[in-house]
Design a protein around this motif. Structure first.
Motif, mmCIF file in Angstrom:
data_model
loop_
_atom_site.group_PDB
_atom_site.id
_atom_site.type_symbol
_atom_site.label_atom_id
_atom_site.label_comp_id
_atom_site.label_asym_id
_atom_site.label_seq_id
_atom_site.Cartn_x
_atom_site.Cartn_y
_atom_site.Cartn_z
ATOM 1 N N GLY A 88 41.177 -45.672 18.497
ATOM 2 C CA GLY A 88 42.043 -43.990 18.816
ATOM 3 C C GLY A 88 41.738 -43.179 18.630
ATOM 4 N N THR A 90 39.473 -41.528 16.714
ATOM 5 C CA THR A 90 38.590 -40.674 17.176
ATOM 6 C C THR A 90 38.680 -40.079 18.844
ATOM 7 N N GLU A 91 39.186 -40.756 19.283
ATOM 8 C CA GLU A 91 39.514 -40.188 20.841
ATOM 9 C C GLU A 91 40.204 -39.077 20.539
ATOM 10 N N LEU A 92 41.431 -39.314 19.990
ATOM 11 C CA LEU A 92 43.088 -38.523 19.870
ATOM 12 C C LEU A 92 43.067 -37.257 18.833
ATOM 13 N N ALA A 94 39.831 -36.209 18.668
ATOM 14 C CA ALA A 94 39.191 -34.932 19.137
ATOM 15 C C ALA A 94 38.819 -34.317 20.172
ATOM 16 N N ALA A 95 40.008 -34.787 20.836
ATOM 17 C CA ALA A 95 40.907 -33.889 22.031
ATOM 18 C C ALA A 95 41.567 -32.422 21.346
ATOM 19 N N LEU A 199 45.786 -44.286 21.473
ATOM 20 C CA LEU A 199 45.803 -44.207 22.152
ATOM 21 C C LEU A 199 47.078 -44.496 23.538
ATOM 22 N N VAL A 209 45.098 -38.049 27.159
ATOM 23 C CA VAL A 209 44.147 -38.083 26.040
ATOM 24 C C VAL A 209 42.456 -38.922 26.951
#
Length: 209
Positions: A88, A90-92, A94-95, A199, A209
């Motif tokens: 999680g 990378t996604e968090l 990048a947001a 996430l 997210v």
């Protein structure tokens, strides 16, 4: 709801705690003082000075001037092979939901090296390290300093931590705390949200997210 997001580094964003534990246990064993995983768990989230006092209390005959370089060499060798991010992360990151900072018990050079190896250094406005404060985690000082650097109220900061030590520091600073336990299980005593991954924790705290 939040003006800033603050992250612990080791065990929260980057998967280093298991590397540090295995390198540490190997170093203890090479010096003739094998230790258990439970003992190593007690060192998680501690700054080096505090960890040193705990080691001295348990093994007063152990030469820590030999232990720490051996431990650090083994750990850095593992880090330099590649440093995976926690699920999680990378996604968090990048947001880019809010201004972000790192709040770590690592020393400055070590923290920036790990951020560089992991490829996430550019995501953060500030990096607060153990040299920046007189009282490290579990004292609230590191998180209070991060909020000050970002010019936000600590109560408006969302914190992601893995350890009890870090979660306590963030809670005592007045931040909202998401705890995602890593190698050491937790009941979330100091957390507002106890999550399985970053996430899930973000969503529990109300971030889209």
């Amino acid at each position: 709801m939040f003006d800033a997001i603050l992250f612990d580094l080791d065990g929260t964003l980057v998967d280093t705690e298991s590397l540090a534990m295995s390198a540490g246990m190997a170093a203890f064993a090479r010096l003739g003082f094998p230790v258990s995983e439970q003992f190593m768990h007690g060192l998680v989230g501690r700054d080096m000075a505090t960890a040193g006092r705990m080691i001295a209390s348990a093994h007063p005959a152990l030469d820590q001037t030999a232990l720490h370089p051996m431990w650090n060499q083994g750990f850095l060798a593992e880090v330099n092979r590649g440093l995976p991010l926690k699920p999680g992360a990378t996604e968090l990151l990048a947001a880019r939901l809010r201004p972000m900072a790192i709040v770590t018990s690592s020393r400055r050079a070590e923290a920036h090296h790990k951020l560089g190896v992991a490829g996430i250094a550019d995501a953060f406005h500030h990096v607060v390290v153990v040299e920046d404060v007189e009282a490290p985690k579990p004292a609230p000082d590191p998180y209070l300093l991060a909020a000050q650097k970002l010019r936000v109220d600590p109560a408006r900061c969302l914190v992601f931590e893995d350890s009890e030590t870090g979660a306590e520091a963030a809670f005592r600073a007045g931040c909202r705390v998401v705890q995602v336990p890593d190698v050491v299980p937790s009941e979330g005593r100091w957390a507002h949200h106890l999550a399985r991954d970053l996430l899930e924790g973000a969503r529990m705290a109300g971030l889209a997210v």
